[in-house]
Design an enzyme around this catalytic site. Sequence first.
Site, PDB file in Angstrom:
ATOM      1  N   ASP A  36       0.846  -1.199   0.000  1.00  0.00           N
ATOM      2  CA  ASP A  36       0.000   0.000   0.000  1.00  0.00           C
ATOM      3  C   ASP A  36       0.878   1.244   0.000  1.00  0.00           C
ATOM      4  OD1 ASP A  36      -2.164  -1.691   0.195  1.00  0.00           O
ATOM      5  OD2 ASP A  36      -2.289  -1.545   2.385  1.00  0.00           O
TER       6      ASP A  36
HETATM    7  N1  URA Z   1      -1.089  -5.994   3.877  1.00  0.00           N
HETATM    8  C1  URA Z   1      -1.638  -4.760   3.847  1.00  0.00           C
HETATM    9  O1  URA Z   1      -2.702  -4.534   4.396  1.00  0.00           O
HETATM   10  N2  URA Z   1      -0.986  -3.801   3.201  1.00  0.00           N
HETATM   11  C2  URA Z   1       0.219  -3.971   2.589  1.00  0.00           C
HETATM   12  O2  URA Z   1       0.790  -3.036   2.028  1.00  0.00           O
HETATM   13  C3  URA Z   1       0.782  -5.267   2.639  1.00  0.00           C
HETATM   14  C4  URA Z   1       0.111  -6.255   3.286  1.00  0.00           C
END
Ligand code: URA
Length: 239
Positions: A102
């Site tokens: 993310d």
């Molecule tokens: N899980 C998440 O919620 N976000 C990420 O960036 C990676 C794993």
Amino acid sequence: MRLDKFLSNAGVGSRSQVKILIKKGQVSVNDIKAKSGDDVVDENKDVILCQGKRISLVKYRYFMLNKPAGVVSATEDNLDKTVLDCLSKEDARDLFPVGRLDKDTTGLMLLTNDGELSHNLLSPRKHVDKTYYVTCEYEVTEEQLDLLRKGVDIGDDKITLPALARAGAQTNELYLTIREGRFHQVKRMLQAVGNKVTALKRLSMGSLKLDESLNPGEYRALTAEELRDLKAGSIKMQA
Ligand code: URA
């Protein structure tokens, strides 16, 4: 290209390791002992030896980035800075990120032009471990850790696969190792147990560990050993 960059891109070692090899007189360019990592070499023409072995740039290139927050895991984006924008133009050529983090997630991001390795690491059937350091809004209880270990309902068809979960340094922190890569998986898992992620950092993917000497936004080529272990692990996982 600078000699130290050439050697580290070729997988000889980190920039500081190759500088030591050059200082020790173990690197030659066209039969002349190299003096400094700053020397400029032509990777297509020059004959570069390290400890007597010919070094050439390989077809595939592999970098680890300590992804900073605010950067998207894409090769291009109209609005945001991408993980490729963290690399020099020359290094970024042809690369893509292996999987997605993310925008607000930090930590280990592998960048390569090796589609096969990327596929092996991401394939849902391969169950490659990914470990995250998670900071939460509320205290992480033993009960929550237990639920995460067993698998939780995050609204998909199936509950999550069993995970490794252990307490972190602070009461609102934990280490979580998952073997899948579902969308926003960690955030949804913590939400499913009644907590909320406030910061997420990936520490490892398969055998590859984030080099903690890299500040957010910094990157380096994988060492030959890191690459060998990562490839060996991804092949084993196929079996
Ligand atoms: N899980 C998440 O919620 N976000 C990420 O960036 C990676 C794993």
